[in-house]
Design a protein around this motif. Structure first.
Motif, PDB file in Angstrom:
ATOM      1  N   ILE A  75      17.580   3.902  -1.457  1.00 32.44           N
ATOM      2  CA  ILE A  75      16.861   2.710  -0.992  1.00 32.44           C
ATOM      3  C   ILE A  75      15.721   2.408  -1.965  1.00 32.44           C
ATOM      4  O   ILE A  75      15.248   3.304  -2.675  1.00 32.44           O
ATOM      5  CB  ILE A  75      16.361   2.937   0.469  1.00 32.44           C
ATOM      6  CG1 ILE A  75      15.992   1.618   1.141  1.00 32.44           C
ATOM      7  CG2 ILE A  75      15.208   3.928   0.530  1.00 32.44           C
ATOM      8  CD1 ILE A  75      15.884   1.726   2.673  1.00 32.44           C
ATOM      9  N   GLY A  76      15.294   1.162  -1.999  1.00 33.61           N
ATOM     10  CA  GLY A  76      14.172   0.765  -2.854  1.00 33.61           C
ATOM     11  C   GLY A  76      14.494   0.989  -4.318  1.00 33.61           C
ATOM     12  O   GLY A  76      15.577   0.636  -4.802  1.00 33.61           O
ATOM     13  N   GLY A  77      13.587   1.648  -5.020  1.00 31.02           N
ATOM     14  CA  GLY A  77      13.776   1.871  -6.447  1.00 31.02           C
ATOM     15  C   GLY A  77      15.015   2.684  -6.758  1.00 31.02           C
ATOM     16  O   GLY A  77      15.486   2.698  -7.893  1.00 31.02           O
ATOM     17  N   SER A  78      15.573   3.343  -5.763  1.00 27.53           N
ATOM     18  CA  SER A  78      16.744   4.178  -6.017  1.00 27.53           C
ATOM     19  C   SER A  78      18.063   3.419  -5.946  1.00 27.53           C
ATOM     20  O   SER A  78      19.104   3.990  -6.264  1.00 27.53           O
ATOM     21  CB  SER A  78      16.761   5.363  -5.038  1.00 27.53           C
ATOM     22  OG  SER A  78      15.772   6.275  -5.443  1.00 27.53           O
ATOM     23  N   SER A 137      17.602   9.867  -4.691  1.00 25.49           N
ATOM     24  CA  SER A 137      16.250   9.855  -4.132  1.00 25.49           C
ATOM     25  C   SER A 137      15.335  10.579  -5.102  1.00 25.49           C
ATOM     26  O   SER A 137      15.513  11.770  -5.354  1.00 25.49           O
ATOM     27  CB  SER A 137      16.222  10.544  -2.762  1.00 25.49           C
ATOM     28  OG  SER A 137      14.893  10.575  -2.285  1.00 25.49           O
ATOM     29  N   LYS A 138      14.383   9.832  -5.631  1.00 23.99           N
ATOM     30  CA  LYS A 138      13.451  10.436  -6.584  1.00 23.99           C
ATOM     31  C   LYS A 138      12.691  11.590  -5.914  1.00 23.99           C
ATOM     32  O   LYS A 138      12.606  12.676  -6.449  1.00 23.99           O
ATOM     33  CB  LYS A 138      12.472   9.357  -7.070  1.00 23.99           C
ATOM     34  CG  LYS A 138      11.474   9.870  -8.065  1.00 23.99           C
ATOM     35  CD  LYS A 138      10.619   8.746  -8.605  1.00 23.99           C
ATOM     36  CE  LYS A 138       9.527   9.340  -9.503  1.00 23.99           C
ATOM     37  NZ  LYS A 138      10.052  10.118 -10.636  1.00 23.99           N
ATOM     38  N   SER A 139      12.204  11.319  -4.723  1.00 21.76           N
ATOM     39  CA  SER A 139      11.398  12.324  -4.027  1.00 21.76           C
ATOM     40  C   SER A 139      12.273  13.343  -3.314  1.00 21.76           C
ATOM     41  O   SER A 139      11.851  14.478  -3.083  1.00 21.76           O
ATOM     42  CB  SER A 139      10.522  11.628  -2.979  1.00 21.76           C
ATOM     43  OG  SER A 139      11.362  10.981  -2.025  1.00 21.76           O
ATOM     44  N   GLY A 140      13.469  12.937  -2.929  1.00 23.20           N
ATOM     45  CA  GLY A 140      14.325  13.807  -2.108  1.00 23.20           C
ATOM     46  C   GLY A 140      13.828  13.878  -0.678  1.00 23.20           C
ATOM     47  O   GLY A 140      14.316  14.694   0.108  1.00 23.20           O
ATOM     48  N   THR A 142      13.223  10.911   1.421  1.00 25.05           N
ATOM     49  CA  THR A 142      13.245   9.604   2.094  1.00 25.05           C
ATOM     50  C   THR A 142      14.172   9.653   3.315  1.00 25.05           C
ATOM     51  O   THR A 142      15.354   9.994   3.204  1.00 25.05           O
ATOM     52  CB  THR A 142      13.662   8.502   1.101  1.00 25.05           C
ATOM     53  OG1 THR A 142      12.675   8.448   0.066  1.00 25.05           O
ATOM     54  CG2 THR A 142      13.756   7.139   1.757  1.00 25.05           C
ATOM     55  N   GLY A 198      10.511   4.910  -9.267  1.00 26.16           N
ATOM     56  CA  GLY A 198      11.783   4.356  -8.790  1.00 26.16           C
ATOM     57  C   GLY A 198      12.057   2.956  -9.305  1.00 26.16           C
ATOM     58  O   GLY A 198      13.160   2.645  -9.785  1.00 26.16           O
ATOM     59  N   ARG A 199      11.062   2.086  -9.241  1.00 28.66           N
ATOM     60  CA  ARG A 199      11.311   0.689  -9.614  1.00 28.66           C
ATOM     61  C   ARG A 199      11.448   0.493 -11.124  1.00 28.66           C
ATOM     62  O   ARG A 199      11.777  -0.599 -11.575  1.00 28.66           O
ATOM     63  CB  ARG A 199      10.223  -0.210  -9.028  1.00 28.66           C
ATOM     64  CG  ARG A 199       8.807   0.119  -9.457  1.00 28.66           C
ATOM     65  CD  ARG A 199       7.802  -0.703  -8.661  1.00 28.66           C
ATOM     66  NE  ARG A 199       6.423  -0.355  -8.983  1.00 28.66           N
ATOM     67  CZ  ARG A 199       5.745   0.642  -8.444  1.00 28.66           C
ATOM     68  NH1 ARG A 199       6.314   1.448  -7.573  1.00 28.66           N
ATOM     69  NH2 ARG A 199       4.475   0.846  -8.774  1.00 28.66           N
ATOM     70  N   GLN A 275      10.798  -6.212  -5.704  1.00 26.90           N
ATOM     71  CA  GLN A 275      10.203  -4.882  -5.522  1.00 26.90           C
ATOM     72  C   GLN A 275       9.284  -4.538  -6.685  1.00 26.90           C
ATOM     73  O   GLN A 275       8.176  -4.019  -6.515  1.00 26.90           O
ATOM     74  CB  GLN A 275      11.274  -3.785  -5.407  1.00 26.90           C
ATOM     75  CG  GLN A 275      10.626  -2.425  -5.160  1.00 26.90           C
ATOM     76  CD  GLN A 275      11.441  -1.228  -5.614  1.00 26.90           C
ATOM     77  OE1 GLN A 275      12.363  -1.366  -6.394  1.00 26.90           O
ATOM     78  NE2 GLN A 275      11.095  -0.059  -5.134  1.00 26.90           N
ATOM     79  N   GLU A 279       5.513  -3.991  -5.507  1.00 31.35           N
ATOM     80  CA  GLU A 279       4.936  -2.644  -5.501  1.00 31.35           C
ATOM     81  C   GLU A 279       3.991  -2.394  -6.678  1.00 31.35           C
ATOM     82  O   GLU A 279       3.094  -1.574  -6.579  1.00 31.35           O
ATOM     83  CB  GLU A 279       6.054  -1.585  -5.530  1.00 31.35           C
ATOM     84  CG  GLU A 279       6.746  -1.418  -4.187  1.00 31.35           C
ATOM     85  CD  GLU A 279       7.668  -0.208  -4.131  1.00 31.35           C
ATOM     86  OE1 GLU A 279       7.820   0.496  -5.144  1.00 31.35           O
ATOM     87  OE2 GLU A 279       8.266   0.007  -3.069  1.00 31.35           O
ATOM     88  N   GLN A 414       2.460   3.535  -5.590  1.00 31.04           N
ATOM     89  CA  GLN A 414       2.789   2.746  -4.402  1.00 31.04           C
ATOM     90  C   GLN A 414       2.249   3.453  -3.161  1.00 31.04           C
ATOM     91  O   GLN A 414       2.999   3.851  -2.282  1.00 31.04           O
ATOM     92  CB  GLN A 414       4.306   2.468  -4.285  1.00 31.04           C
ATOM     93  CG  GLN A 414       5.222   3.697  -4.256  1.00 31.04           C
ATOM     94  CD  GLN A 414       5.393   4.350  -5.599  1.00 31.04           C
ATOM     95  OE1 GLN A 414       5.428   3.679  -6.618  1.00 31.04           O
ATOM     96  NE2 GLN A 414       5.444   5.667  -5.611  1.00 31.04           N
ATOM     97  N   VAL A 417       3.415   2.387   0.387  1.00 31.34           N
ATOM     98  CA  VAL A 417       4.792   2.708   0.797  1.00 31.34           C
ATOM     99  C   VAL A 417       4.811   4.118   1.374  1.00 31.34           C
ATOM    100  O   VAL A 417       5.465   4.390   2.385  1.00 31.34           O
ATOM    101  CB  VAL A 417       5.775   2.613  -0.399  1.00 31.34           C
ATOM    102  CG1 VAL A 417       7.200   2.925   0.043  1.00 31.34           C
ATOM    103  CG2 VAL A 417       5.717   1.245  -1.053  1.00 31.34           C
ATOM    104  N   LYS A 421       6.130   5.992   5.207  1.00 31.16           N
ATOM    105  CA  LYS A 421       7.068   7.126   5.243  1.00 31.16           C
ATOM    106  C   LYS A 421       6.478   8.273   6.072  1.00 31.16           C
ATOM    107  O   LYS A 421       7.170   8.923   6.853  1.00 31.16           O
ATOM    108  CB  LYS A 421       7.366   7.609   3.821  1.00 31.16           C
ATOM    109  CG  LYS A 421       8.212   6.637   3.002  1.00 31.16           C
ATOM    110  CD  LYS A 421       8.594   7.252   1.662  1.00 31.16           C
ATOM    111  CE  LYS A 421       9.502   6.353   0.878  1.00 31.16           C
ATOM    112  NZ  LYS A 421       9.930   6.921  -0.390  1.00 31.16           N
TER     113      LYS A 421
HETATM  114  O1  PA5 Z   1       9.309   2.395  -5.625  1.00 29.85           O
HETATM  115  C1  PA5 Z   1       9.244   3.231  -4.767  1.00 29.85           C
HETATM  116  O2  PA5 Z   1       8.596   4.263  -4.914  1.00 29.85           O
HETATM  117  C2  PA5 Z   1       9.989   3.113  -3.454  1.00 29.85           C
HETATM  118  O3  PA5 Z   1      10.523   1.870  -3.216  1.00 29.85           O
HETATM  119  C3  PA5 Z   1      11.088   4.129  -3.523  1.00 29.85           C
HETATM  120  O4  PA5 Z   1      11.954   3.806  -4.558  1.00 29.85           O
HETATM  121  C4  PA5 Z   1      11.855   4.233  -2.234  1.00 29.85           C
HETATM  122  O5  PA5 Z   1      10.960   4.439  -1.189  1.00 29.85           O
HETATM  123  C5  PA5 Z   1      12.868   5.349  -2.299  1.00 29.85           C
HETATM  124  O6  PA5 Z   1      12.237   6.551  -2.610  1.00 29.85           O
HETATM  125  P1  PA5 Z   1      13.045   7.792  -3.111  1.00 29.85           P
HETATM  126  O7  PA5 Z   1      13.735   7.423  -4.366  1.00 29.85           O
HETATM  127  O8  PA5 Z   1      12.021   8.866  -3.311  1.00 29.85           O
HETATM  128  O9  PA5 Z   1      14.029   8.147  -2.025  1.00 29.85           O
END
Ligand code: PA5
Length: 430
Positions: A75-78, A137-140, A142, A198-199, A275, A279, A414, A417, A421
């Motif tokens: 989702i989002g940047g991912s 998922s960048k953070s793992g 979400t 992510g973005r 986005q 962001e 961000q 955001v 979460k």
């Molecule tokens: O840009 C951002 O940080 C967010 O939109 C993330 O991309 C989004 O919340 C998804 O996060 P993640 O890749 O850690 O699952």
């Protein structure tokens, strides 16, 4: 590849542009370093050949002619960058090309109906090789992504056993907890540099792997990005120019940037940019830690469709918008026949190509904007292909770095955001 015109932007950017020369020198230094330590590290992604090798090596293991669906869970940047490129080049036509495979599907939010439909579709697959599940998922950490992964993989494991595990690829920060967990579960993984947000990650494995899996030319995507960056950092800096036009219009009270795409298949590209801008420059605090509530609100419109919905508002409503018209000069040849069913209705379209009609609509719109005193800039892509889309992505990521500089905000974090979460997880724990 990509042209920018500022003739009707309503502002004089020359002094602002000069003020950005120090930052250009910094970006050149980041580029020369080739590493991933700086906040602007994403600039080095399209030049990173080892990254491309890793992506191609895993794709050659996982992708075969049997592949029917790459499902991106993220989702989002991912996922927005991947969806932007896929929809622009293939996805928009999916419904009209039912027999073209592989297709890409997306599991973004935890919508129960969508997830149930996805599971029903995956239940029709007869062998595991028909599917690739790319969990990003960048953070793992979400909620949506982890929930969707579990919901989609449980029935696959029931049917295919351990073969289902082989059809999953995870993409996350190098060395993260998520990567360690994937490793422990025997799931393939690709990494991304911690400093790449992510973005800004579409040209990392995040975008390259899923796009390559469905047959898109990621070499050309990277080539477009590299050419754009080279020309901006050592020649005509259109990224700095458009950032200056956006900042000056914002200072004049035009706090909405409407991105008017004259190709409906670019809608997801618009959402990716939404986005990126939202962001990057929508910030409570500036770089001096003062509360400023900064931002420009990005909106996405489709030409000519939205001229028939919000055109009235844009031409007659509040003067709070600075528009960006995005179009392409090349298109396929399709024409209104000279021998028509209704020759007397709108007679001037007889024998005209769809592209010529679209051009007349765009040109007519620009004239109407000028007459109504509504400033705009124009971006023209030479084609709708991987190279031009790669150039557009890089252009906008670079523009956003300059825009953050001009608005004195951090384009790379961000914090707000993260706050949603944290609250979501607190509620789910109760
Ligand atoms: O840009 C951002 O940080 C967010 O939109 C993330 O991309 C989004 O919340 C998804 O996060 P993640 O890749 O850690 O699952």
């Amino acid at each position: 590849m990509l042209n920018l015109r500022l003739d009707h932007s309503g502002v004089d950017i020359s002094a602002t542009l000069t003020s950005l020369s120090d930052y250009t020198a910094h970006l050149q230094a980041v580029r020369s370093s080739g590493g991933y330590e700086a906040l602007e590290a994403s600039l080095n992604l399209p030049f990173d050949d080892q990254l491309l090798e890793r992506v191609k090596a895993l794709a050659s293991e996982k992708v075969s002619p049997q592949l029917k669906y790459t499902v991106v869970v993220g989702i989002g940047g991912s996922n927005l960058g991947t969806k932007a490129v896929y929809d622009a080049l293939l996805g928009y036509h999916d419904l009209l090309e039912p027999s073209r495979f592989p297709k890409m599907l997306f599991a973004e939010t935890t919508d129960p109906e969508v997830l149930a439909s996805l599971n029903s579709l995956l239940a029709t697959l007869t062998q595991p090789e028909e599917l690739l599940l790319v969990v990003i998922s960048k953070s793992g950490g979400t909620t949506e992504t982890l929930a969707n992964f579990e919901i989609l993989t449980a029935p696959l494991r029931d049917r295919f056993g351990s073969a289902a595990t082989d059809r999953v690829v995870t993409i996350t920060d190098d060395g993260s907890k998520f990567m360690q967990a994937a490793e422990a579960a025997g799931i393939a993984h690709l990494g991304m540099p911690a400093k790449v947000g992510g973005r800004y990650s579409v040209l990392a494995a995040v975008g390259l792997f899923p796009l390559l899996s469905v047959g898109l030319n990621v070499d050309q995507l990277r080539h477009g990005a590299r050419s754009l960056m080279d020309s901006c950092l050592s020649g005509d800096n259109i990224a700095a120019k458009s950032a200056a036009a956006l900042a000056l219009n914002q200072a004049d009270g035009r706090t909405i940037n409407d991105n008017f795409f004259f190709h409906p298949e670019l809608e997801s590209l618009g959402k990716w940019y939404r986005q990126l801008m939202g962001e990057s420059v929508g910030k409570q605090r500036n770089l001096d830690d003062q509360i400023v509530y900064a931002g420009i609100t990005p909106t996405v419109s489709l030409g000519s469709t939205d001229l028939h919905s919000v055109g009235q508002l844009y031409l007659g409503g509040p003067k709070d918008k600075f528009s960006t018209f995005i179009s392409s000069t090349k298109s396929v040849d399709i024409t209104v026949p000279a021998g028509r069913t209704f020759p007397d209705l709108v007679p001037m379209i007889s024998g005209k190509s769809a592209a010529a009609i679209m051009t007349a609509i765009l040109d007519g719109t620009k004239i109407a904007y000028q007459k109504a005193g509504r400033p705009f800039m124009e971006i023209t892509l030479d084609a709708l292909d991987e190279q031009s889309i790669g150039a557009f992505l890089q252009f906008k990521m670079l523009e956003m770095m300059y825009l953050g500089r001009l608005l004195n905000v951090n384009s790379f974090d961000q914090p707000s955001v993260e706050s949603y979460k944290i609250e979501t997880k607190r509620l789910l724990q109760a």
